[in-house]
Design an enzyme around this catalytic site. Structure first.
Site, PDB file in Angstrom:
ATOM      1  N   HIS A 128       0.830  -1.203   0.000  1.00  0.00           N
ATOM      2  CA  HIS A 128       0.000   0.000   0.000  1.00  0.00           C
ATOM      3  C   HIS A 128       0.869   1.260   0.000  1.00  0.00           C
ATOM      4  O   HIS A 128       1.779   1.402   0.805  1.00  0.00           O
ATOM      5  CB  HIS A 128      -0.898  -0.010   1.233  1.00  0.00           C
ATOM      6  CG  HIS A 128      -1.856   1.131   1.270  1.00  0.00           C
ATOM      7  ND1 HIS A 128      -2.176   1.763   2.436  1.00  0.00           N
ATOM      8  CD2 HIS A 128      -2.555   1.749   0.302  1.00  0.00           C
ATOM      9  CE1 HIS A 128      -3.039   2.726   2.186  1.00  0.00           C
ATOM     10  NE2 HIS A 128      -3.285   2.739   0.895  1.00  0.00           N
ATOM     11  N   ASP A 172       7.789   5.725 -20.869  1.00  0.00           N
ATOM     12  CA  ASP A 172       8.199   5.516 -22.256  1.00  0.00           C
ATOM     13  C   ASP A 172       9.698   5.259 -22.312  1.00  0.00           C
ATOM     14  O   ASP A 172      10.406   5.365 -21.304  1.00  0.00           O
ATOM     15  CB  ASP A 172       7.785   6.705 -23.125  1.00  0.00           C
ATOM     16  CG  ASP A 172       8.390   8.035 -22.698  1.00  0.00           C
ATOM     17  OD1 ASP A 172       9.569   8.060 -22.259  1.00  0.00           O
ATOM     18  OD2 ASP A 172       7.705   9.057 -22.814  1.00  0.00           O
ATOM     19  N   HIS A 178       6.504  18.150 -15.999  1.00  0.00           N
ATOM     20  CA  HIS A 178       7.319  16.971 -16.296  1.00  0.00           C
ATOM     21  C   HIS A 178       8.548  16.875 -15.396  1.00  0.00           C
ATOM     22  O   HIS A 178       8.909  15.782 -14.941  1.00  0.00           O
ATOM     23  CB  HIS A 178       7.733  16.976 -17.763  1.00  0.00           C
ATOM     24  CG  HIS A 178       8.451  15.735 -18.204  1.00  0.00           C
ATOM     25  ND1 HIS A 178       7.876  14.479 -18.126  1.00  0.00           N
ATOM     26  CD2 HIS A 178       9.691  15.544 -18.710  1.00  0.00           C
ATOM     27  CE1 HIS A 178       8.734  13.579 -18.579  1.00  0.00           C
ATOM     28  NE2 HIS A 178       9.839  14.195 -18.934  1.00  0.00           N
ATOM     29  N   TYR A 217       6.013  11.828 -23.345  1.00  0.00           N
ATOM     30  CA  TYR A 217       5.169  11.994 -22.169  1.00  0.00           C
ATOM     31  C   TYR A 217       4.208  10.839 -21.912  1.00  0.00           C
ATOM     32  O   TYR A 217       3.188  11.012 -21.240  1.00  0.00           O
ATOM     33  CB  TYR A 217       4.405  13.329 -22.218  1.00  0.00           C
ATOM     34  CG  TYR A 217       5.336  14.509 -22.304  1.00  0.00           C
ATOM     35  CD1 TYR A 217       6.078  14.917 -21.200  1.00  0.00           C
ATOM     36  CD2 TYR A 217       5.497  15.200 -23.499  1.00  0.00           C
ATOM     37  CE1 TYR A 217       6.953  15.990 -21.283  1.00  0.00           C
ATOM     38  CE2 TYR A 217       6.367  16.269 -23.594  1.00  0.00           C
ATOM     39  CZ  TYR A 217       7.090  16.668 -22.484  1.00  0.00           C
ATOM     40  OH  TYR A 217       7.967  17.728 -22.565  1.00  0.00           O
ATOM     41  N   ALA A 218       4.499   9.669 -22.427  1.00  0.00           N
ATOM     42  CA  ALA A 218       3.705   8.477 -22.123  1.00  0.00           C
ATOM     43  C   ALA A 218       4.253   7.872 -20.836  1.00  0.00           C
ATOM     44  O   ALA A 218       4.937   6.844 -20.836  1.00  0.00           O
ATOM     45  CB  ALA A 218       3.749   7.482 -23.280  1.00  0.00           C
ATOM     46  N   ASN A 219       3.977   8.571 -19.742  1.00  0.00           N
ATOM     47  CA  ASN A 219       4.502   8.203 -18.429  1.00  0.00           C
ATOM     48  C   ASN A 219       3.415   8.419 -17.388  1.00  0.00           C
ATOM     49  O   ASN A 219       2.664   9.392 -17.467  1.00  0.00           O
ATOM     50  CB  ASN A 219       5.691   9.092 -18.047  1.00  0.00           C
ATOM     51  CG  ASN A 219       6.741   9.174 -19.124  1.00  0.00           C
ATOM     52  OD1 ASN A 219       7.327   8.170 -19.480  1.00  0.00           O
ATOM     53  ND2 ASN A 219       6.969  10.364 -19.646  1.00  0.00           N
TER      54      ASN A 219
END
Length: 129
Positions: A20, A28, A96, A118-120
């Site tokens: 947890h 990316d 970012h 920015y595929a994060n």
């Protein structure tokens, strides 16, 4: 051998160790990887596996109570923004540079082959009960 779910032994083992509040960065191929967190690099070639495919597989295995992404995703990668906002209605958006700083505190980093910017997303683990 497992019949279903995540077959990559490194990723399956890392997921089993999460608790947890632990952070999981799904990123990316271009995201800087900080020293410290455990890294499972799934990148095979540009675009393989995609960010969407990896995220889908992880969400089938994890309970997620929160998610954070870079606010730049909306302009630079509308497809990733739509995916994230669809999965996480309360998605937190930060600059970012801030996301990169937060990634150092993740317990696990899963690197995809995604070649779009920015595929994060930083996921915060929840509990199943």
């Amino acid at each position: 051998m497992k019949r279903a779910g995540i077959l990559n032994r490194h990723l399956a083992g890392a997921l089993a160790e999460l608790g947890h509040g632990d952070g999981v960065l799904v990123c990316d191929a271009g995201m800087p990887i900080p020293d410290g967190p455990r890294v499972v690099d799934l990148a095979f070639r540009a675009g393989v596996p995609s960010f969407a495919e990896v995220l889908d597989g992880l969400l089938a295995e994890l309970v997620v109570e929160g998610a954070t992404a870079a606010k730049e995703v909306r302009d630079a990668n509308p497809a990733a923004a739509a995916l994230l906002e669809g999965e996480f209605p309360e998605l937190e958006l930060v600059p970012h540079e801030r996301l990169k700083g937060l990634s150092a505190g993740a317990r696990l980093i899963v690197r995809t082959g995604e070649a779009r910017p920015y595929a994060n997303v930083l996921l915060r683990c929840g509990v199943f009960f």
